[in-house]
Scaffold this motif. Sequence first.
Motif, PDB file in Angstrom:
ATOM      1  N   CYS A 194       4.706   9.400   2.236  1.00 54.00           N
ATOM      2  CA  CYS A 194       3.739   9.330   3.329  1.00 54.00           C
ATOM      3  C   CYS A 194       4.495   9.024   4.626  1.00 54.00           C
ATOM      4  O   CYS A 194       5.194   8.004   4.723  1.00 54.00           O
ATOM      5  N   GLU A 248       3.372   8.126   7.539  1.00 50.98           N
ATOM      6  CA  GLU A 248       2.896   6.919   8.229  1.00 50.98           C
ATOM      7  C   GLU A 248       3.424   5.656   7.544  1.00 50.98           C
ATOM      8  O   GLU A 248       3.745   4.670   8.211  1.00 50.98           O
ATOM      9  N   CYS A 303      -4.855   3.931   3.648  1.00 48.15           N
ATOM     10  CA  CYS A 303      -4.327   5.287   3.836  1.00 48.15           C
ATOM     11  C   CYS A 303      -4.835   6.225   2.740  1.00 48.15           C
ATOM     12  O   CYS A 303      -4.594   5.965   1.554  1.00 48.15           O
ATOM     13  N   VAL A 328      -3.734   9.182   1.968  1.00 46.27           N
ATOM     14  CA  VAL A 328      -2.601   9.822   1.294  1.00 46.27           C
ATOM     15  C   VAL A 328      -2.031   8.906   0.225  1.00 46.27           C
ATOM     16  O   VAL A 328      -1.822   9.312  -0.933  1.00 46.27           O
ATOM     17  N   CYS A 329      -1.765   7.650   0.595  1.00 48.65           N
ATOM     18  CA  CYS A 329      -1.236   6.689  -0.378  1.00 48.65           C
ATOM     19  C   CYS A 329      -2.270   6.374  -1.455  1.00 48.65           C
ATOM     20  O   CYS A 329      -1.930   6.123  -2.614  1.00 48.65           O
TER      21      CYS A 329
END
Length: 555
Positions: free
Chosen positions: A197, A199, A226, A228-229
């Motif tokens: 990720c 970020e 997040c 994505v995470c």
Amino acid sequence: MYARPTYKVETVLAAMAGDRDAIDELVRSHLPLVYNIVGRAMNGHPDVDDVVQETMARVVTGVSGLRDPGSFRSWLVAIALNQVREWRQAPDAALAAIDEAMGMADAASDFAALTVTRLGLSGQRKEAAEAARWLDADDREVLALWWMEVAGELARAELAAALGTNEQHAAVRVQRTKRRLETARAVVCALAARPPCSELAAVAQTWNGAPSDLWRKRLSRHVRDCPVCGEHVSDLVPAERLLAGLGLVAVPAGIAAGLLEIARTAAAPAVKSGLLAKGKAAAGSALAAKPIAATAAGVTLIAGGAVVVQTLLPEPAPPRRATPVVVSSSPASSRRPVRPARSPYGLTVDTVDQAPPKNRPPAPLPRRPAGTVAIGGKHGYSRYGGAPSITHRGDYVTVTGRGYVQVRWGILYRNRVGAFPPATWTGLKGKLFHVASGGGRRMDDEQAPGVTWMGSPETGFARLPRGQQQMWQNEFYYLDGRVTFHNNESGTDIDLTVAPKSWQEVWADLSARPDPAKGIVRYGLTRDTGDDRAPVPQYVTRATNPERVPQRSRV
């Protein structure tokens, strides 16, 4: 697969009587359990072997005094954890903790890596083991015990006994540690994700790559929010399911052989006379080279389950100076006959004691001569009738004169709870006695179900250093001279208020009848004998450096 250590009460009874084969059996069967608990609690520090050896040496030398043979394993695990805590208080351990925080710890000694390698872990089991690196010292202690519980090696009652609490409070601590472990697992998964990720990489830009409690908190804030995470951590299996049934990390052959030598050396008459030193020499323990007072002669006192070593140093040349006395919660490495002192002052030092029955009135309080007591120094605001409060680390008050002095304890556990360095007395000129304890309660008395003045299940509890006497709300002292009192607070928020008192005020406090409506749950306790045999505080010195006082007294 290692089987849960079992033992018969008959075996413990035989060991208590000095039977070599029984001691050998208990050491052999429980050594893997102790090694894994200590290893996880210390995160595989190179001193793990020393602490394990010291633990088993204490078991061998102390089993003869075990009160309940059926509680052997609870007693054993409690000793192991106490040895870990004692190791953390040593100067060398403090330096190791700094190295670990700065990412300079020896990676080859990491217990998480040993667990992964020796047990052949992979997938989420591997991630769970690696997540332990991200916990702080207190959480690693709890995790070490809980891991043994879910692996079938410990019962909950044994876990609670090791933590020094009941099963209800132990459950709260376990749940809190589990939450932090799950957070750490999420961080480990997110960092290992491919592709990473972007970020998360930006958040970790200044991170040095060493797992820590601080960075777990920082990185978890991003991972939690997040999307994505979140995809990488959405299917984590509960940790208890991953750890259930896992074996234990094997004990290195060298430490196993050395500790079995301790057991085989344990003839019944020798259990309490020099076996510890022999066992450590046989096991190659580095602790034998780390004496508390290498040049001192000592005598060991057993009080409340804690070992307190009282040591008399040779009397200094100037005849006006008192014979120094050292009291330490760590065992001295040598035992030689005690040199007689010219004066009884300073020979009686506070030790761990049991609370008297709540409805037992105090013994009469001897009346000592009193004059004027002056208090000044570096302290914060004043309260409780204008008495100065020392509320931060580094605050102190200097007390001068002849008379009674009250120290009122405030443990602000709802603000912050954690490590508990003792308050210390330095630069003593004259004499200082601990004459009474009062305030209507000991700080470990319950003020509500499960809640004491030391903490609550929601916040956690302040734990005293091993061997420290439990303080009461008000502690009373008698000074004839001058002394400086320091607040050394660290993890726990501590407020200390120091005020001069008259004999009448002290006695009124001690003799107040228990009245729960007023917060008075017990009578006070008289400690004064009226002469120089009265106890002195645990942490007092005629030296002026407070950093040299914790865990020992020099009067």
